[in-house]
Design an enzyme around this catalytic site. Structure first.
Site, mmCIF file in Angstrom:
data_model
loop_
_atom_site.group_PDB
_atom_site.id
_atom_site.type_symbol
_atom_site.label_atom_id
_atom_site.label_comp_id
_atom_site.label_asym_id
_atom_site.label_seq_id
_atom_site.Cartn_x
_atom_site.Cartn_y
_atom_site.Cartn_z
ATOM 1 N N ASP A 43 0.870 -1.205 0.133
ATOM 2 C CA ASP A 43 -0.025 0.092 -0.009
ATOM 3 C C ASP A 43 0.955 1.043 0.060
ATOM 4 O O ASP A 43 0.530 2.481 0.779
ATOM 5 C CB ASP A 43 -0.901 0.081 1.342
ATOM 6 C CG ASP A 43 -1.522 -1.415 1.659
ATOM 7 O OD1 ASP A 43 -1.805 -2.205 0.617
ATOM 8 O OD2 ASP A 43 -1.624 -1.461 2.797
ATOM 9 N N GLU A 214 -11.175 -0.988 -2.833
ATOM 10 C CA GLU A 214 -10.514 -0.545 -1.859
ATOM 11 C C GLU A 214 -9.364 0.469 -2.569
ATOM 12 O O GLU A 214 -9.165 0.320 -3.760
ATOM 13 C CB GLU A 214 -9.663 -1.280 -0.833
ATOM 14 C CG GLU A 214 -8.818 -2.157 -1.341
ATOM 15 C CD GLU A 214 -8.581 -3.625 -0.747
ATOM 16 O OE1 GLU A 214 -9.208 -3.862 0.419
ATOM 17 O OE2 GLU A 214 -7.704 -4.254 -0.861
#
Ligand code: FUB
Length: 331
Positions: A43, A214
């Site tokens: 991420d 997401e």
């Protein structure tokens, strides 16, 4: 005489060859290689601060071990320096686990690091969600800014994780976030202590595009708002990134295409990214995580970088994921 001239010519040729090989090697630039730094991280949030690139990733480990965040800095995209524990849960009392997916922004001389924590599923019983930490420098140390989550409730069925902070040209900061297949956008107030409603009175607008899972990212290019996000399951091979283009930060956003995905010759599970644009240029980079070939542990994720290109109509071209990474690029 002939002999002297022949010797002089040979000598000149020799010197010319030395000069040529010297200047060629001076021009030869290094490549970052992929991954850009060692370790299991995911991420990545990539940003430019001054003449440095910074990357803030999730520490990719079981949730109970995710209690800190490291940062990485570079002046050329090739050589990276690790800054250990720029944020540590000991500095944020309500964080117990699952410290995820940082987003960072600089405002009025301070650095604000937004993070998801605790992996909450029931906001009536659990404390957690999206928090903010603040520091005077990009390397921290970051301290809890609010003493509680900034977004600790579940709005529009979106898990409060995976936030991205976008600043529009008019100076308004937006927070775009959400797991469980739902994407919300909210306007941040001036001191980042809360959100303010839109003109219609709604504070959290659902802007979920088709297939969104997401990891949203927003940027503006030539007056258009690009919303990018991750699709698929993050532990699987087909995790990927898609995008849409809108005329406002709230969309509407119609899915256009997948632009980042696994390549059976390079890696699987390429997703949850961020984007860097070198100021004043049309040079774009995508920083993302992926899983090395043959690896099946969901947490075995590594941070990589590749170039991102637009076509003449402003559409994002599919990214070619590489082992070489990108060439040295000083700011
Ligand atoms: O790293 C934790 C979670 O994995 C992130 O919040 C998701 O987006 C996925 O990348």
């Amino acid at each position: 005489m002939k002999n002297i001239m022949w010797k002089a010519a040979k000598c000149a040729l020799f010197l010319a060859l030395i000069f040529l090989s010297g200047s060629l090697s001076a021009q030869k630039k290094e490549f970052s290689g992929n991954p850009i730094f060692p370790g299991w991280y995911a991420d990545p949030e990539a940003k430019i601060f001054g003449n440095e690139y910074w990357v803030y990733p999730t520490y990719s480990a079981p949730y109970h071990e995710q209690v800190f965040m490291d940062g990485f800095s570079s002046t050329d995209l090739v050589h990276w320096t690790k800054h250990s524990h720029v944020l540590d849960s000991s500095a944020v009392k309500w964080v117990k686990k699952a410290l995820w997916a940082p987003a960072i922004t600089q405002k009025d001389g301070k650095y604000y690091l937004f993070f998801g924590a605790n992996d909450i599923h029931d906001d009536t019983k659990e404390i957690g969600g999206i928090g903010v930490a603040v520091a005077d420098k990009p390397e921290g140390p970051f301290k809890d800014y609010l003493g509680k989550p900034l977004i600790g409730k579940i709005y529009n069925k979106a898990q409060p994780i995976d936030q991205f902070v976008f600043k529009d040209d008019d100076g308004q900061y937006y927070i775009i976030y959400g797991g469980w297949g739902q994407c919300n956008i909210a306007k941040l107030n001036n001191d980042f202590t809360g959100v303010v409603p839109f003109a219609d009175g709604i504070s959290y607008k659902n802007i979920t595009p088709k297939d969104y899972v997401e990891g949203p990212v927003m940027f503006k290019r030539k007056g258009k708002y690009y919303l990018m996000w991750s699709e698929g399951g993050w532990t699987g091979p087909d995790y990927r990134v898609a995008y849409a283009i809108g005329n406002t930060p709230t969309g509407p956003f119609k899915r256009i295409a997948t632009i980042l995905k696994q390549d059976p010759a390079i890696a699987t599970g390429a997703g949850h990214h961020s984007v860097i644009n070198i100021p004043g240029t049309n040079e774009w980079y995508i920083v993302y995580h992926r899983r090395p070939l043959g690896e099946t542990d969901g947490n075995h994720r590594v941070v990589c970088i590749d170039k991102m290109y637009f076509d003449k109509d402003g559409l994002i071209e599919p990214v070619k994921i590489t082992n070489e990474g990108v060439e040295e690029r000083k700011l």
